[in-house]
Design an enzyme around this catalytic site. Structure first.
Site, PDB file in Angstrom:
ATOM      1  N   SER A 115      42.856  29.616  34.956  1.00  0.00           N
ATOM      2  CA  SER A 115      41.813  29.952  33.989  1.00  0.00           C
ATOM      3  C   SER A 115      42.306  29.958  32.551  1.00  0.00           C
ATOM      4  O   SER A 115      43.462  30.317  32.280  1.00  0.00           O
ATOM      5  CB  SER A 115      41.240  31.343  34.310  1.00  0.00           C
ATOM      6  OG  SER A 115      40.674  31.375  35.599  1.00  0.00           O
ATOM      7  N   HIS A 139      36.371  37.626  36.147  1.00  0.00           N
ATOM      8  CA  HIS A 139      37.102  37.555  37.413  1.00  0.00           C
ATOM      9  C   HIS A 139      37.491  38.939  37.932  1.00  0.00           C
ATOM     10  O   HIS A 139      37.467  39.173  39.146  1.00  0.00           O
ATOM     11  CB  HIS A 139      38.344  36.680  37.255  1.00  0.00           C
ATOM     12  CG  HIS A 139      38.023  35.218  37.113  1.00  0.00           C
ATOM     13  ND1 HIS A 139      37.440  34.490  38.126  1.00  0.00           N
ATOM     14  CD2 HIS A 139      38.190  34.353  36.074  1.00  0.00           C
ATOM     15  CE1 HIS A 139      37.260  33.243  37.730  1.00  0.00           C
ATOM     16  NE2 HIS A 139      37.702  33.131  36.486  1.00  0.00           N
TER      17      HIS A 139
END
Length: 519
Positions: A342, A445
């Site tokens: 990410s 997340h």
């Protein structure tokens, strides 16, 4: 081969040659007569009058769509309203939404009177023993029912009717995108209440039970694949070969579809099947050929993109990731690790702000975010050009240099690695807003139950990656089958929501502890 070429051409044409928006189409067809100054003034006055008349027509169709109860004309009214809305200028859309928020809100006089009635009632026994107590209890139920009805704003009728109208759900998401855009510029209480109400409705209508999980492949229609190209927000798809690779062997792409918005994923996620958790985006996007799928042990989520700006704040990604994990586990038992690679979009902005504020502050209040060893290393490497500057000034100059000059020097890359990695760990684990991670991707997340697994140095050396995070990327781990603490994603999510606790690997936590030990 011929069908592939036709599909490739269709996607290319759709992506490269988009139709003009209604507003820009109108602009392109306006022709000014040469030398006609007075004529131009007259045209502007007429345009203003027409715009005002157009607004009133759309406003009237909106009012009728809310108040009309004749089902045989309701569809036509909703069509008129949606078509009229798209014809309005941005300013008139704003004006119309404010009208909707203020003139079709709830009736507060009625609510006030009902509350007075409610407070004046004598509280009955839960289990009435005679007719008088039964009557008092019935009065409570009656006022409560009326109060619930009165607390519903009138614009709920419009939302409910549009939701069951063909194309209405998509239209509602566009309306909300406009509302969100206005609220980003100015805070208007009535419009914020309208946004909150519409958001709650959309959350209900877009529950996971109403969504279809679809694996997107090269065999899907060109119209759908074009949307994947257009809406990919993390790592832009550079060409058709890139698109085909992302949908080919060793790769997966899944999207959530809704029957009311056919052929258009609301959100989609891209997955790479790999031997190990990738440390750079280059491994994911450009390594060719991919490994045989039977050898893969890791499903790496490397991009998740929403296609509807009007669904901002509605966490469809959480459900999508969990569904994809379950599906991949079922289809590929050899996959033991589920993780992401990410971006860290807010890191460099936060760091440069810290460096700049340190320079503005006096020495008494200045926070020296560099450790002594890091300062010495920076000053040693740049001793000739230091010119009396301290290490934080030097660091600021390096990170803001044109074309990221520091990335072209192995010595500077080596010297900056320690402070940038350490401060990145601090940013992800310690910097918070309202008890949640400051970084938007981290917060997404973590609230889904992931753990901060590993920081990766120089993992994304694109212009975007260097600007956002100095090239650093992070692996969030959702599930590692041989790691008991990662088995319960829900527990991680719950502890993050309730206490703000961020689960992190020993390696990432060590960066933060390292900083403390040097203080």
């Amino acid at each position: 081969m011929l069908s592939m070429n036709k599909k490739a051409l269709a996607i290319l044409m759709r992506t490269k040659m988009r139709p003009l928006s209604p507003a820009s189409s109108k602009i392109s067809h306006m022709q000014l007569s040469p030398g006609g100054g007075n004529k131009l003034s007259t045209q502007n006055a007429n345009a203003s009058t027409n715009t005002e008349r157009e607004f009133e027509v759309v406003r009237e169709s909106m009012n009728s769509a809310i108040t009309m109860n004749k089902t045989e004309v309701l569809d036509a009214l909703l069509n008129d309203f949606s078509e009229g809305y798209f014809s309005l200028s941005g300013e008139n859309r704003r004006k119309l939404l404010l009208t909707l928020a203020r003139e079709h809100d709830l009736n507060r006089t009625q609510v006030h009177e009902l509350i007075k009635q409610y407070l004046g009632l004598e509280i009955p026994h839960a289990e009435p023993t005679n007719q008088e107590e039964e009557s008092r209890l019935a009065a409570f139920y009656r006022v409560e029912r009326n109060l619930r009805q009165a607390l519903k704003p009138m614009y709920e009728v419009l939302f409910e009717r549009l939701n069951t109208h063909p194309g209405g759900l998509k239209f509602l998401s566009i309306i909300r995108a406009d509302i969100v855009s206005i609220l980003e510029e100015e805070s208007i209480a009535s419009l914020r209440a309208l946004d909150s109400y519409l958001k709650e409705k959309l959350i209900t209508w877009l529950s996971p039970a109403a969504l279809e999980l679809h694996q997107i492949t090269w065999d899907d229609p060109a119209s759908l694949l074009e949307k994947i190209v257009a809406y990919e927000a993390v790592h832009p798809i550079s060409n058709l070969i890139d698109l085909k690779r992302r949908l080919g062997v060793g790769r997966r792409c899944f999207g959530y579809l809704h029957s009311a918005i056919p052929g258009e994923p609301l959100i989609f996620i891209e997955v790479a099947l790999m031997k190990n958790v990738a440390q750079t985006i280059q491994e994911v996007l450009w390594d060719d050929p991919p490994i045989p799928e039977c050898e893969a042990t890791c499903a790496l989520f490397y991009s998740i993109s929403s296609t509807q700006p009007g669904l901002k704040g509605i966490n469809l990604g959480k459900f999508l990731i969990k569904r994809v994990i379950d599906l991949v586990k079922k289809d590929m038992p050899n996959i033991s690790t589920f993780a992401t690679l990410s971006p860290i979009p807010g890191y460099m902005q936060w760091l440069l702000s810290k460096l700049a504020s340190a320079e503005r502050s006096g020495s008494t209040f200045r926070e020296n975010i560099l450790e002594p060893e890091e300062e010495r290393s920076l000053l040693d490497v740049l001793q000739e050009s230091a010119d009396g500057k301290n290490a934080m000034e030097i660091m600021w100059n390096l990170l803001t240099s044109t074309n990221h000059e520091w990335t072209k020097s192995e010595r500077l890359i080596s010297v900056l690695e320690a402070p940038l990695m350490r401060l990145c760990a601090r940013y992800l684990l310690k910097e918070k807003k309202r008890g949640r991670a400051l970084d938007s991707v981290a917060n997404f997340h973590l609230q889904n139950g992931a753990m901060v697994g590993r920081l990766n140095w120089m993992a994304d050396q694109s212009e975007k990656g260097l600007l956002q995070s100095g090239g650093i990327m992070v692996n969030y781990v959702y599930r590692y089958i041989y790691s008991p603490e990662m088995e319960n994603i829900e527990e991680n999510a719950q502890s993050y929501f309730s206490t703000g606790h961020i689960h992190a690997s020993c390696d990432v936590s060590r960066f933060v502890e390292m900083g403390r030990s040097m203080m």
